[in-house]
Design a protein around this motif. Structure first.
Motif, PDB file in Angstrom:
ATOM      1  N   LYS A  25     -26.615  39.583  59.421  1.00  0.00           N
ATOM      2  CA  LYS A  25     -26.047  38.976  58.226  1.00  0.00           C
ATOM      3  C   LYS A  25     -26.875  39.565  57.066  1.00  0.00           C
ATOM      4  O   LYS A  25     -26.115  39.902  56.129  1.00  0.00           O
ATOM      5  CB  LYS A  25     -26.321  37.478  58.267  1.00  0.00           C
ATOM      6  CG  LYS A  25     -25.219  36.932  59.387  1.00  0.00           C
ATOM      7  CD  LYS A  25     -25.669  35.164  59.579  1.00  0.00           C
ATOM      8  CE  LYS A  25     -24.689  34.783  60.363  1.00  0.00           C
ATOM      9  NZ  LYS A  25     -24.822  33.565  60.787  1.00  0.00           N
ATOM     10  N   ASP A  33     -22.558  42.155  60.060  1.00  0.00           N
ATOM     11  CA  ASP A  33     -21.615  41.037  60.628  1.00  0.00           C
ATOM     12  C   ASP A  33     -20.496  40.985  60.017  1.00  0.00           C
ATOM     13  O   ASP A  33     -19.300  40.542  60.426  1.00  0.00           O
ATOM     14  CB  ASP A  33     -22.534  39.565  60.326  1.00  0.00           C
ATOM     15  CG  ASP A  33     -22.602  39.128  58.915  1.00  0.00           C
ATOM     16  OD1 ASP A  33     -23.037  39.869  58.368  1.00  0.00           O
ATOM     17  OD2 ASP A  33     -22.237  37.974  58.737  1.00  0.00           O
ATOM     18  N   ASP A  81     -29.435  37.223  62.533  1.00  0.00           N
ATOM     19  CA  ASP A  81     -29.946  36.964  60.991  1.00  0.00           C
ATOM     20  C   ASP A  81     -30.127  38.455  60.338  1.00  0.00           C
ATOM     21  O   ASP A  81     -29.639  38.576  59.177  1.00  0.00           O
ATOM     22  CB  ASP A  81     -31.245  36.177  60.879  1.00  0.00           C
ATOM     23  CG  ASP A  81     -31.114  34.535  61.040  1.00  0.00           C
ATOM     24  OD1 ASP A  81     -30.028  34.224  61.072  1.00  0.00           O
ATOM     25  OD2 ASP A  81     -32.135  33.959  61.534  1.00  0.00           O
ATOM     26  N   LYS A 125     -25.569  42.795  56.169  1.00  0.00           N
ATOM     27  CA  LYS A 125     -24.063  42.751  56.326  1.00  0.00           C
ATOM     28  C   LYS A 125     -23.219  43.333  57.235  1.00  0.00           C
ATOM     29  O   LYS A 125     -22.181  43.535  57.190  1.00  0.00           O
ATOM     30  CB  LYS A 125     -23.496  43.416  54.902  1.00  0.00           C
ATOM     31  CG  LYS A 125     -24.238  42.831  53.574  1.00  0.00           C
ATOM     32  CD  LYS A 125     -23.566  41.768  53.150  1.00  0.00           C
ATOM     33  CE  LYS A 125     -23.732  41.144  51.696  1.00  0.00           C
ATOM     34  NZ  LYS A 125     -24.835  40.444  51.622  1.00  0.00           N
TER      35      LYS A 125
END
Length: 121
Positions: A100, A105, A97, A103
């Motif tokens: 993500k 990921d 999380d 950013k």
């Protein structure tokens, strides 16, 4: 001759073909000094040992501070600079999380498990 103080190993590195598979020993990667040592060990794989394919397996990691994320970005850049590749796998949902939200990921290559990660090269 004074002996070096023994330091606990933070990483376990296994070579699978030409891929260095790195497992983290600590469940929590929070302490600044530990993060520095982990970063040094990871960078050594590329800078001194000439590794070009590095798979980081986060299967054992439950918590990771944002300072550790910086080390991953630096490692990614080091590998990119030598036409290498960094792949991450088995990241816990809470940590994923954070990837993500930040950013990461989108920047880093992430697979659900080690097998998929190995095939990602």
């Amino acid at each position: 001759m004074a002996s070096q103080p023994s330091r606990k190993r933070r990483l376990e590195v296994e070579d699978i073909g030409d891929i260095a598979v790195v497992n983290f020993v600590d469940k929590k990667i929070l302490d600044e000094q530990n993060i520095q040592m982990i970063g040094d060990d990871l960078f050594r794989l590329v800078d001194e040992l000439g590794r070009r394919k590095v798979l980081l397996n986060f299967g054992n990691v439950e918590f990771m501070s944002s300072a550790a994320l910086g080390k991953l970005i630096t490692l990614h850049r080091k590998l990119q600079a030598v036409q290498g590749k960094l792949v991450l796998c088995k990241i816990a949902k809470d940590i994923l999380d954070v990837f993500k939200i930040t950013k990461l990921d989108k920047i880093l290559t992430i697979y659900p498990d080690e097998q998929a990660g190995l095939q990602g090269f």
